[in-house]
Design a protein around this motif. Structure first.
Motif, short mmCIF file in Angstrom:
data_model
loop_
_atom_site.label_atom_id
_atom_site.label_comp_id
_atom_site.label_asym_id
_atom_site.label_seq_id
_atom_site.Cartn_x
_atom_site.Cartn_y
_atom_site.Cartn_z
N MET A 1 0.85 -1.18 0.00
CA MET A 1 0.00 0.00 0.00
C MET A 1 0.89 1.23 0.00
O MET A 1 2.01 1.19 0.44
CB MET A 1 -0.91 0.00 1.21
N ASP A 2 0.32 2.32 -0.45
CA ASP A 2 1.10 3.52 -0.62
C ASP A 2 0.61 4.60 0.34
O ASP A 2 -0.58 4.86 0.43
CB ASP A 2 0.94 4.00 -2.06
N LEU A 3 1.55 5.21 1.07
CA LEU A 3 1.23 6.36 1.90
C LEU A 3 1.59 7.60 1.08
O LEU A 3 2.60 7.62 0.40
CB LEU A 3 2.06 6.35 3.18
N HIS A 4 0.78 8.63 1.16
CA HIS A 4 1.06 9.85 0.43
C HIS A 4 1.16 11.00 1.41
O HIS A 4 0.38 11.10 2.35
CB HIS A 4 -0.08 10.15 -0.56
N PRO A 5 2.15 11.92 1.19
CA PRO A 5 2.22 13.10 2.06
C PRO A 5 0.90 13.86 1.98
O PRO A 5 0.28 13.94 0.90
CB PRO A 5 3.36 13.92 1.47
N ILE A 6 0.45 14.38 3.09
CA ILE A 6 -0.79 15.12 3.12
C ILE A 6 -0.54 16.51 3.68
O ILE A 6 0.45 16.75 4.35
CB ILE A 6 -1.85 14.39 3.98
N ALA A 7 -1.41 17.43 3.36
CA ALA A 7 -1.29 18.79 3.86
C ALA A 7 -2.01 18.86 5.20
O ALA A 7 -3.01 19.54 5.36
CB ALA A 7 -1.86 19.78 2.87
N GLY A 8 -1.55 18.13 6.14
CA GLY A 8 -2.14 18.10 7.47
C GLY A 8 -1.25 17.33 8.41
O GLY A 8 -0.11 17.02 8.09
N VAL A 9 -1.75 17.02 9.55
CA VAL A 9 -0.99 16.31 10.56
C VAL A 9 -0.75 14.88 10.10
O VAL A 9 -1.67 14.19 9.67
CB VAL A 9 -1.73 16.33 11.92
N ARG A 146 7.21 7.14 2.06
CA ARG A 146 6.14 7.60 1.18
C ARG A 146 5.26 8.66 1.86
O ARG A 146 4.61 9.46 1.20
CB ARG A 146 5.28 6.42 0.73
N LEU A 147 5.22 8.64 3.17
CA LEU A 147 4.41 9.60 3.94
C LEU A 147 5.19 10.87 4.23
O LEU A 147 4.66 11.97 4.08
CB LEU A 147 3.94 8.96 5.25
N VAL A 148 6.43 10.72 4.66
CA VAL A 148 7.25 11.87 5.07
C VAL A 148 8.64 11.77 4.44
O VAL A 148 9.63 11.61 5.14
CB VAL A 148 7.33 11.98 6.61
N PRO A 149 8.74 11.87 3.11
CA PRO A 149 10.02 11.65 2.44
C PRO A 149 11.14 12.59 2.88
O PRO A 149 12.31 12.20 2.89
CB PRO A 149 9.69 11.84 0.96
N GLU A 150 10.80 13.80 3.27
CA GLU A 150 11.81 14.76 3.71
C GLU A 150 11.93 14.83 5.23
O GLU A 150 12.88 15.38 5.75
CB GLU A 150 11.50 16.15 3.16
N GLY A 151 10.92 14.32 5.93
CA GLY A 151 10.92 14.39 7.39
C GLY A 151 9.71 15.10 7.92
O GLY A 151 8.68 15.22 7.23
N ILE A 152 9.80 15.61 9.15
CA ILE A 152 8.65 16.20 9.83
C ILE A 152 9.04 17.47 10.57
O ILE A 152 10.22 17.72 10.85
CB ILE A 152 8.02 15.21 10.86
N THR A 153 8.04 18.28 10.90
CA THR A 153 8.17 19.35 11.90
C THR A 153 7.11 19.05 12.94
O THR A 153 5.94 18.84 12.60
CB THR A 153 7.96 20.74 11.28
N GLN A 154 7.54 19.02 14.20
CA GLN A 154 6.62 18.66 15.29
C GLN A 154 6.53 19.79 16.31
O GLN A 154 7.53 20.37 16.71
CB GLN A 154 7.09 17.38 15.99
N LEU A 155 5.30 20.06 16.71
CA LEU A 155 5.01 20.99 17.80
C LEU A 155 4.51 20.16 18.96
O LEU A 155 3.60 19.34 18.80
CB LEU A 155 3.93 22.00 17.37
N GLY A 156 5.10 20.35 20.12
CA GLY A 156 4.73 19.57 21.28
C GLY A 156 4.32 20.42 22.47
O GLY A 156 4.71 21.58 22.59
#
Length: 187
Positions: A1-9, A146-156
């Motif tokens: 299955m394929d995960l795609h980056p989304i414009a959200g969390v 496939r979801l986060v190819p470049e990585g993430i930014t997280q607010l905690g």
């Protein structure tokens, strides 16, 4: 299955910061949301039933004071996500969060900045995806690249209320984090 980056969390992380006797810190926990994966729990939601967990390598924190704000600067560092086919997370035993199959490793590529005022603390960091691998879950083959190819930014957000620390640690605080996928780098 394929995960795609989304414009959200792309994930909600629930975890704890642990301070060791030598002053080093680490964070670990589990995911309440992770892209399109699911179900994320083997029973009622919580650390003991979470299929997906994370754990950071220990790091040092530098603290600065600015009026009534306490500012922490966390060094760059690495954290790994795990698939636990037999969930066993237990905040009283931090090692249980890294017993699964490693599925992705991230590296914070800049200092993480946290601010504490009153009963709450907040932090913000970005992390690059350094490695990921295919894994089978819920009848499909997945890869977080496939979801986060470049990585993430997280607010905690964290509580300043101390929790009982397990043996070997002198302080523990609860936190939650929400991450969004980083966009593609240009140039």
């Amino acid at each position: 299955m394929d995960l795609h980056p989304i414009a959200g969390v792309v994930w909600y992380a629930i975890g704890r910061f642990y301070e060791a006797q030598d002053g080093q810190q680490l964070d670990l926990g589990y995911f309440a949301h992770l892209g399109g994966l699911g179900p994320l729990f083997n029973g009622p939601p919580g650390e003991a039933t979470a299929f997906f967990t994370f754990r950071a390598e220990p790091f040092r924190v530098q603290t600065l004071q600015n009026g009534d704000l306490s500012v922490s600067l966390d060094a760059t560092g690495v954290f790994t996500l795990y698939l636990n086919r037999e969930p066993c997370g237990d905040f009283a035993d931090p090692d249980t969060f890294s017993r699964g199959e490693p599925i992705a490793t991230f590296e914070r590529f800049s200092t993480a900045v946290g601010t504490t005022v009153g009963p709450l603390a907040s932090n913000l960091f970005s992390a690059a995806l350094r490695s990921s691998r295919d894994f089978v879950f819920g009848g499909g083959t997945w890869n977080l690249a496939r979801l986060v190819p470049e990585g993430i930014t997280q607010l905690g957000t964290a509580s300043t209320t101390a929790l009982p620390p397990p043996r070997g640690y002198k302080a523990v605080r609860a936190f939650v984090g929400s991450a969004m996928a980083l966009g593609a780098r240009r140039g």
